[in-house]
Design an enzyme around this catalytic site. Structure first.
Site, PDB file in Angstrom:
ATOM      1  N   CYS A   1       7.867 -13.090   3.008  1.00 10.11           N
ATOM      2  CA  CYS A   1       7.652 -11.924   3.708  1.00 10.11           C
ATOM      3  C   CYS A   1       6.556 -12.002   4.655  1.00 10.11           C
ATOM      4  O   CYS A   1       5.351 -12.186   4.045  1.00 10.11           O
ATOM      5  CB  CYS A   1       7.796 -10.766   2.912  1.00 10.11           C
ATOM      6  SG  CYS A   1       7.566  -9.133   3.785  1.00 10.11           S
TER       7      CYS A   1
ATOM      8  N   ASN B   1      -0.227   0.763   5.518  1.00  9.51           N
ATOM      9  CA  ASN B   1       0.779   0.017   4.649  1.00  9.51           C
ATOM     10  C   ASN B   1       1.215  -0.809   5.587  1.00  9.51           C
ATOM     11  O   ASN B   1       2.118  -0.281   6.687  1.00  9.51           O
ATOM     12  CB  ASN B   1       1.629   1.115   4.014  1.00  9.51           C
ATOM     13  CG  ASN B   1       3.050   0.490   3.539  1.00  9.51           C
ATOM     14  OD1 ASN B   1       3.986   1.258   3.351  1.00  9.51           O
ATOM     15  ND2 ASN B   1       2.655  -0.751   2.788  1.00  9.51           N
ATOM     16  N   GLY B   2       1.282  -2.173   5.488  1.00  2.20           N
ATOM     17  CA  GLY B   2       2.081  -3.023   6.194  1.00  2.20           C
ATOM     18  C   GLY B   2       1.462  -4.297   6.429  1.00  2.20           C
ATOM     19  O   GLY B   2       0.566  -4.733   5.758  1.00  2.20           O
TER      20      GLY B   2
ATOM     21  N   CYS C   1       0.658  -1.234  -0.012  1.00  3.04           N
ATOM     22  CA  CYS C   1       0.018  -0.102   0.043  1.00  3.04           C
ATOM     23  C   CYS C   1       0.731   1.231   0.001  1.00  3.04           C
ATOM     24  O   CYS C   1       2.135   1.038   0.251  1.00  3.04           O
ATOM     25  CB  CYS C   1      -0.857  -0.098   1.176  1.00  3.04           C
ATOM     26  SG  CYS C   1      -2.067  -1.473   1.353  1.00  3.04           S
TER      27      CYS C   1
ATOM     28  N   SER D   1      13.583  -1.022 -13.110  1.00  4.85           N
ATOM     29  CA  SER D   1      14.162  -1.147 -11.556  1.00  4.85           C
ATOM     30  C   SER D   1      15.382  -1.368 -11.889  1.00  4.85           C
ATOM     31  O   SER D   1      16.234  -0.996 -11.053  1.00  4.85           O
ATOM     32  CB  SER D   1      13.350  -2.072 -10.891  1.00  4.85           C
ATOM     33  OG  SER D   1      13.128  -3.357 -11.101  1.00  4.85           O
TER      34      SER D   1
ATOM     35  N   GLY E   1       0.819   0.414  -4.902  1.00  6.81           N
ATOM     36  CA  GLY E   1      -0.890  -0.290  -5.181  1.00  6.81           C
ATOM     37  C   GLY E   1      -1.461  -0.012  -6.317  1.00  6.81           C
ATOM     38  O   GLY E   1      -1.877   1.214  -6.480  1.00  6.81           O
TER      39      GLY E   1
ATOM     40  N   ASP F   1      19.798  -6.955 -12.822  1.00  5.24           N
ATOM     41  CA  ASP F   1      18.252  -6.918 -12.460  1.00  5.24           C
ATOM     42  C   ASP F   1      18.283  -6.586 -10.761  1.00  5.24           C
ATOM     43  O   ASP F   1      19.259  -6.709 -10.113  1.00  5.24           O
ATOM     44  CB  ASP F   1      17.445  -7.925 -12.745  1.00  5.24           C
ATOM     45  CG  ASP F   1      16.168  -7.696 -12.914  1.00  5.24           C
ATOM     46  OD1 ASP F   1      15.504  -6.668 -12.375  1.00  5.24           O
ATOM     47  OD2 ASP F   1      15.288  -8.689 -13.145  1.00  5.24           O
ATOM     48  N   ASP F   2      17.064  -6.342 -10.347  1.00  5.88           N
ATOM     49  CA  ASP F   2      17.004  -5.967  -8.623  1.00  5.88           C
ATOM     50  C   ASP F   2      16.843  -7.335  -7.933  1.00  5.88           C
ATOM     51  O   ASP F   2      17.218  -7.384  -6.785  1.00  5.88           O
ATOM     52  CB  ASP F   2      15.996  -4.878  -8.361  1.00  5.88           C
ATOM     53  CG  ASP F   2      14.495  -5.516  -8.876  1.00  5.88           C
ATOM     54  OD1 ASP F   2      13.848  -6.232  -8.408  1.00  5.88           O
ATOM     55  OD2 ASP F   2      14.083  -5.054 -10.030  1.00  5.88           O
TER      56      ASP F   2
ATOM     57  N   TYR G   1      13.789  -1.890  -4.513  1.00  6.56           N
ATOM     58  CA  TYR G   1      12.798  -2.343  -5.521  1.00  6.56           C
ATOM     59  C   TYR G   1      11.612  -1.445  -5.298  1.00  6.56           C
ATOM     60  O   TYR G   1      10.891  -0.783  -6.089  1.00  6.56           O
ATOM     61  CB  TYR G   1      12.394  -3.666  -5.439  1.00  6.56           C
ATOM     62  CG  TYR G   1      11.254  -4.033  -6.549  1.00  6.56           C
ATOM     63  CD1 TYR G   1      11.552  -4.284  -7.791  1.00  6.56           C
ATOM     64  CD2 TYR G   1       9.935  -4.248  -5.923  1.00  6.56           C
ATOM     65  CE1 TYR G   1      10.605  -4.761  -8.684  1.00  6.56           C
ATOM     66  CE2 TYR G   1       8.889  -4.710  -6.939  1.00  6.56           C
ATOM     67  CZ  TYR G   1       9.265  -4.983  -8.335  1.00  6.56           C
ATOM     68  OH  TYR G   1       8.308  -5.484  -8.999  1.00  6.56           O
TER      69      TYR G   1
ATOM     70  N   CYS H   1      15.329  -5.010   8.219  1.00  2.33           N
ATOM     71  CA  CYS H   1      14.625  -6.437   8.217  1.00  2.33           C
ATOM     72  C   CYS H   1      15.020  -7.051   6.722  1.00  2.33           C
ATOM     73  O   CYS H   1      14.866  -6.417   5.753  1.00  2.33           O
ATOM     74  CB  CYS H   1      13.243  -6.113   8.091  1.00  2.33           C
ATOM     75  SG  CYS H   1      12.539  -7.682   7.820  1.00  2.33           S
TER      76      CYS H   1
ATOM     77  N   CYS I   1      13.197 -12.106   4.266  1.00  2.21           N
ATOM     78  CA  CYS I   1      13.234 -12.679   2.956  1.00  2.21           C
ATOM     79  C   CYS I   1      14.347 -13.447   2.329  1.00  2.21           C
ATOM     80  O   CYS I   1      14.294 -14.056   1.601  1.00  2.21           O
ATOM     81  CB  CYS I   1      12.510 -11.943   1.972  1.00  2.21           C
ATOM     82  SG  CYS I   1      13.234 -10.282   1.552  1.00  2.21           S
TER      83      CYS I   1
ATOM     84  N   CYS J   1      12.735  -2.072   6.198  1.00  2.00           N
ATOM     85  CA  CYS J   1      12.698  -2.938   4.819  1.00  2.00           C
ATOM     86  C   CYS J   1      13.693  -2.769   3.938  1.00  2.00           C
ATOM     87  O   CYS J   1      13.716  -1.413   3.346  1.00  2.00           O
ATOM     88  CB  CYS J   1      11.330  -3.009   4.442  1.00  2.00           C
ATOM     89  SG  CYS J   1      11.108  -4.107   2.863  1.00  2.00           S
TER      90      CYS J   1
END
Length: 486
Positions: free
Chosen positions: A404, A120-121, A19, A304, A46, A367-368, A263, A455, A458, A257
């Site tokens: 995640c 958002n989260g 979000c 990206s 989003g 790439d990312d 990204y 964090c 992932c 994050c």
């Protein structure tokens, strides 16, 4: 968390952000149109639904609809949203089903007045709190975690003043959240104690704004004041004259994050005093230092990968940087193909090689990230078919090996190509001559923070919050500031 139903697969295999949020308090005009423009600036966060809720001092007005911002609103919708204060939201779901019941801002009317909330989260204990509230009579109309926050806060607002109520809710909810809230005509901003999701304060000519990214503030011609601190509540003055801040919770370390920098965020945004574009260029430089390979040309995967490739080529000194893939901008993230064969063929609808860049040459593709590997394999195939003699792949992030739980729509372990395969194995699978990722330490250095403040669940499988059947990279954090009179 669960999306509520299995969405049809898209050709874009990348993770999707949940979000974007915005909140405004102005003195001389309605908040709806500035909120609309701010949401446009956050559209990348989003694309499933968009909404704005305003307050005119007497009552609340709202318009929430499915689709992109430009499709969700027309001129009449904006004109109907009266009032100088308001909050807005764009959504991509990671908790809650994909329908209008989970579109935001989420609104609640209760004895204490009106409440609207944009989130958002992702909460990791939403189910537990939902059950507790249900047992005392709260009825839920959606299956998302945002409604859980709204109900808990509404209950606390019946028993305490605004700041105390927010503190009590913060003590109960665990997970990532950047919130814009409107109670009556008062707009609030709240960032989780780990600082996992971004939230920034901006000043406009006639008021103040809260937004997920500084790019939204730039769009409105404003200036960034500062980031909302992790664990901080910001209350905008109702007349747009300023704001008050309350540090409700503090941590010795945070869990920003890292993928925001890699990204999700717009490259022109500043997050926690750091320009995302420069972080990505530095990630590219470090990628060359750690695993550079001499080739004739370095080319990004648009869009990206562009900043990474620029930094990589600069560090390589003498290696040509060139566009080798042309993106069809009319095929977006939500482009759907029903079968695996069709999805692989559809990559050609989205990206087409520039033959003069690659024919007869050795190529490095930047790439990312790699998630499932499907798109990477197709990109390598496209470049080889265009005549490349060698194709090397470099990734500006560490390998993604775990899901995640903090608000990113990430694949399951079974779907993640790096969960069980090392770089050499993946290079063979995607038919690249070589593949290398960036180290965790290089990411932290480029962002400019200690590794312990990021964090990277992932990547490592260790998370900042205690999650069933998963590891945690720290003791389960709880507030270290007591009520202190709150």
């Amino acid at each position: 968390m669960s999306s509520g139903r299995d969405p049809a697969p898209a050709i874009d295999e990348g993770p999707t952000e949940k979000c974007g949020v915005v909140g405004l308090s102005l003195s001389e005009r309605d908040a709806a149109l500035p909120a609309y423009y701010a949401l446009y600036a956050l559209q990348h966060r989003g694309q499933e639904s968009a909404g704005i809720v305003t307050h005119d001092g007497f009552q609340q007005h709202q318009h929430i609809a499915m689709g992109l911002v430009g499709d969700a609103f027309d001129e009449g919708d904006i004109e109907g949203l009266a009032g100088p204060t308001g909050i807005g939201h764009v959504r991509y779901p990671t908790a809650g089903s994909i329908d209008e019941s989970n579109a935001q801002p989420f609104t609640v009317s209760f004895k204490g007045g009106s409440l609207a909330l944009s989130h958002n989260g992702n909460l990791v204990n939403a189910g537990e709190i939902r059950d507790e509230l249900g047992d005392i009579g709260h009825a839920f109309t959606s299956d998302g975690d945002t409604e859980v926050i709204a109900h808990d806060l509404a209950r606390n607002l019946l028993e305490a003043d605004l700041v105390r109520a927010v503190k009590r809710t913060m003590d109960r909810i665990h997970g990532s959240y950047a919130l814009t809230i409107m109670h009556g005509d008062t707009v609030l901003g709240l960032r989780d104690p780990e600082g996992n999701r971004p939230l920034v304060i901006g000043e406009l000519e006639d008021g103040y704004i809260l937004a997920s990214e500084s790019a939204a503030i730039d769009t409105l011609g404003g200036s960034v004041v500062r980031d909302v601190n992790p664990g901080e509540l910001v209350v905008l003055d109702e007349n747009g004259d300023g704001f008050d801040a309350y540090q409700l919770v503090e941590r010795d370390r945070h869990a920003h994050c890292f993928f925001e920098y890699v990204y999700f965020a717009r490259p022109d945004s500043v997050i926690d005093d750091t320009l995302v574009y420069e972080v990505r260029r530095d990630l590219g430089r470090k990628l060359w230092e750690e695993s550079g390979v001499d080739t004739d040309v370095v080319m990004p995967v648009p869009d990206s990968g562009r900043a990474f490739a620029s930094g990589y080529a600069e560090a390589a000194e003498g290696v040509e940087f060139a566009e080798g893939l042309m993106k069809n901008r009319y095929v977006g993230r939500t482009f759907i193909m029903p079968t695996q064969e069709a999805r692989e063929r559809a990559v050609r609808l989205k990206l087409n090689p520039i033959r003069s860049t690659v024919e007869g040459r050795t190529v490095t593709i930047i790439d990312d990230s790699i998630v499932r590997g499907t798109t990477s394999r197709q990109l390598v195939s496209l470049v080889r078919e265009a005549g490349a003699e060698e194709v090397h792949v470099r990734i500006g992030a560490p390998p993604i090996t775990a899901p995640c739980y903090m608000g990113i729509n990430m694949a399951t372990r079974e779907e993640l190509i790096a969960a069980e395969q090392d770089a050499d194995d993946i290079a063979e699978i995607i038919d690249a001559d070589s593949l290398a990722y960036l180290s965790n330490e290089a990411v932290a250095e480029a962002i400019g923070t200690d590794r312990s403040n990021l964090c990277m669940g992932c990547v490592t499988g260790e998370y900042p919050y205690d999650i069933d059947d998963e590891g945690t990279d720290r003791e389960v954090n709880r507030p270290v500031i007591g009520d202190g009179g709150l």
